[in-house]
Scaffold this motif. Structure first.
Motif, PDB file in Angstrom:
ATOM      1  N   THR A  18       0.839  -1.198   0.000  1.00 44.01           N
ATOM      2  CA  THR A  18       0.000   0.000   0.000  1.00 44.01           C
ATOM      3  C   THR A  18       0.867   1.237   0.000  1.00 44.01           C
ATOM      4  O   THR A  18       1.801   1.358   0.804  1.00 44.01           O
ATOM      5  N   GLY A  19       0.553   2.147  -0.894  1.00 43.27           N
ATOM      6  CA  GLY A  19       1.224   3.433  -0.949  1.00 43.27           C
ATOM      7  C   GLY A  19       0.239   4.536  -0.615  1.00 43.27           C
ATOM      8  O   GLY A  19      -0.879   4.547  -1.139  1.00 43.27           O
ATOM      9  N   ALA A  20       0.631   5.451   0.263  1.00 39.65           N
ATOM     10  CA  ALA A  20      -0.238   6.558   0.648  1.00 39.65           C
ATOM     11  C   ALA A  20       0.340   7.863   0.095  1.00 39.65           C
ATOM     12  O   ALA A  20       1.532   8.134   0.252  1.00 39.65           O
TER      13      ALA A  20
ATOM     14  N   ARG B 199       5.465   1.150 -11.473  1.00 41.81           N
ATOM     15  CA  ARG B 199       4.592   0.039 -11.112  1.00 41.81           C
ATOM     16  C   ARG B 199       3.782   0.423  -9.883  1.00 41.81           C
ATOM     17  O   ARG B 199       4.322   0.722  -8.827  1.00 41.81           O
ATOM     18  N   ALA B 200       2.474   0.412 -10.038  1.00 39.94           N
ATOM     19  CA  ALA B 200       1.603   0.863  -8.951  1.00 39.94           C
ATOM     20  C   ALA B 200       1.554  -0.179  -7.846  1.00 39.94           C
ATOM     21  O   ALA B 200       1.598  -1.386  -8.100  1.00 39.94           O
ATOM     22  N   PRO B 201       1.441   0.270  -6.587  1.00 36.65           N
ATOM     23  CA  PRO B 201       1.263  -0.685  -5.485  1.00 36.65           C
ATOM     24  C   PRO B 201      -0.104  -1.356  -5.579  1.00 36.65           C
ATOM     25  O   PRO B 201      -0.963  -0.957  -6.368  1.00 36.65           O
ATOM     26  N   GLU B 202      -0.311  -2.367  -4.761  1.00 34.49           N
ATOM     27  CA  GLU B 202      -1.590  -3.079  -4.766  1.00 34.49           C
ATOM     28  C   GLU B 202      -2.753  -2.166  -4.402  1.00 34.49           C
ATOM     29  O   GLU B 202      -3.868  -2.340  -4.868  1.00 34.49           O
ATOM     30  N   ARG B 203      -2.483  -1.165  -3.572  1.00 33.64           N
ATOM     31  CA  ARG B 203      -3.532  -0.248  -3.149  1.00 33.64           C
ATOM     32  C   ARG B 203      -2.928   1.121  -2.915  1.00 33.64           C
ATOM     33  O   ARG B 203      -1.783   1.244  -2.465  1.00 33.64           O
TER      34      ARG B 203
ATOM     35  N   HIS C  30     -11.128   2.165 -10.602  1.00 36.04           N
ATOM     36  CA  HIS C  30     -12.168   1.305 -11.175  1.00 36.04           C
ATOM     37  C   HIS C  30     -11.903  -0.169 -10.875  1.00 36.04           C
ATOM     38  O   HIS C  30     -12.820  -0.984 -10.944  1.00 36.04           O
ATOM     39  N   ARG C  31     -10.668  -0.495 -10.523  1.00 39.19           N
ATOM     40  CA  ARG C  31     -10.338  -1.876 -10.152  1.00 39.19           C
ATOM     41  C   ARG C  31     -10.331  -2.067  -8.635  1.00 39.19           C
ATOM     42  O   ARG C  31      -9.842  -3.082  -8.136  1.00 39.19           O
ATOM     43  N   GLY C  32     -10.844  -1.093  -7.911  1.00 40.35           N
ATOM     44  CA  GLY C  32     -10.958  -1.218  -6.459  1.00 40.35           C
ATOM     45  C   GLY C  32      -9.662  -1.071  -5.709  1.00 40.35           C
ATOM     46  O   GLY C  32      -9.538  -1.579  -4.576  1.00 40.35           O
ATOM     47  N   ARG C  33      -8.706  -0.341  -6.266  1.00 44.16           N
ATOM     48  CA  ARG C  33      -7.383  -0.260  -5.649  1.00 44.16           C
ATOM     49  C   ARG C  33      -7.062   1.129  -5.092  1.00 44.16           C
ATOM     50  O   ARG C  33      -5.914   1.404  -4.749  1.00 44.16           O
TER      51      ARG C  33
END
Length: 321
Positions: A69-71, A88-92, A144-147
């Motif tokens: 998770t990245g904030a 590369r995006a984190p999972e959330r 849109h993918r809930g992340r």
């Protein structure tokens, strides 16, 4: 796996620590951008007061990367967009508070896919606009993918909240539970607290009518004045000469320094996110927090009608937002 937060302002840092306290972040490394006295002072103070377990603060220019998770405290920041959105995006991704710009961000994310992520007053060049457009499409795709999660202490208008739900962005509200868990701060000795403003220094509000308003307030009673970190130097110069004004020239955000306010206190301010955060922090049994609307004659030509409306949202109490 360690989560990662990137903070470029005191409120962003406090929001990251609230997200950790609320469980939206696991063991986390909060990366604090160097170069800001106010941000450094806030970081030192929260370390002194005591961080949540498994929370580390480091000062660095690098946003870093994480797979969990990245904030992000400011999704309009070019550094944040490059570091946490375009690689590369984190999972959330957790979007944190950064003042009224936070609601502007949520509105943009609920809008057209090609709309760039730029601040309300920004006039970006072609390259910056293209870069921010790519960041916006990336973040909307993740939403849109809930992340994507939106974490805020600000009251979100119902229509905007409904739009966020439709595009898949859950909005998680908080009431500064971590701040309220800290040891109490001593309350101000004077009953009335005035919060400073950046509107004069930013050329949005005329200086002279603002000074006349302050003179009217201090003529009735002595006040404690907490300057904005971007306060007009001439305003501060004059306030230092006023015996009815106790000037608190520290670098801490008011959410930290004024957490000891009581029901006997009153807070006055022109439009400011701090009005809302102090209302939420202290709740219904706290001080009277009174927003002062900016008369039409005070605005300069640099403040267009849309910006005036946006800034004035913080003057209203939460029941109106």
């Amino acid at each position: 796996m360690t989560d990662l937060a990137w903070a470029e302002s005191p409120l962003q840092l406090l929001s990251a620590l609230e997200a950790r306290h609320a469980g939206l972040l696991g063991p986390v490394q909060v990366r604090v951008r160097p170069g800001s006295d106010a941000l450094h002072a806030t970081a030192r103070e929260v370390i002194r007061l005591g961080l949540s377990p498994k929370t580390d603060l480091i000062f660095t220019e690098k946003t870093g990367r994480t797979r969990s998770t990245g904030a992000i405290g400011d999704a309009f920041s070019g550094r944040a967009q490059a570091g946490l959105l375009l690689h590369r995006a984190p999972e959330r991704i957790v979007l944190l508070d950064d003042g009224l710009a936070t609601l502007h961000l949520l509105g943009l994310l609920c809008g057209p896919w090609k709309q760039p992520l730029v601040r309300a007053r920004a006039r970006p060049g072609r390259l910056r606009r293209a870069f921010s457009g790519l960041a916006g499409r990336r973040l909307r795709s993740l939403a849109h993918r809930g992340r994507v999660v939106f974490f805020t202490g600000l009251p979100v208008p119902a229509p905007l909240l409904a739009r966020a739900r439709r595009v898949g962005i859950p909005v998680v509200s908080h009431d500064f539970a971590w701040l309220r868990s800290l040891p109490p701060a001593p309350p101000p000795e004077r009953r009335t607290v005035v919060l400073g403003t950046s509107l004069v220094a930013n050329g949005l509000v005329e200086r002279e009518p603002y000074l006349r308003w302050l003179e009217g307030v201090t003529a009735r009673e002595p006040v404690v004045y907490h300057p904005h970190r971007r306060e007009c130097p001439r305003v501060l110069e004059l306030l230092r000469e006023d015996p009815a004004v106790t000037l608190v020239e520290g670098d801490l955000p008011v959410e930290l320094s004024l957490r000891g306010l009581t029901s006997e206190h009153r807070v006055l301010s022109l439009p400011s996110t701090a009005l809302t955060s102090l209302r939420v922090l202290h709740g219904p049994g706290g001080p009277r927090v009174e927003g002062v609307g900016v008369p039409a004659a005070w605005w300069t030509e640099r403040a267009d009608p849309a910006l005036r409306t946006h800034l004035s949202l913080s003057v209203l109490g939460p029941e109106f937002v």
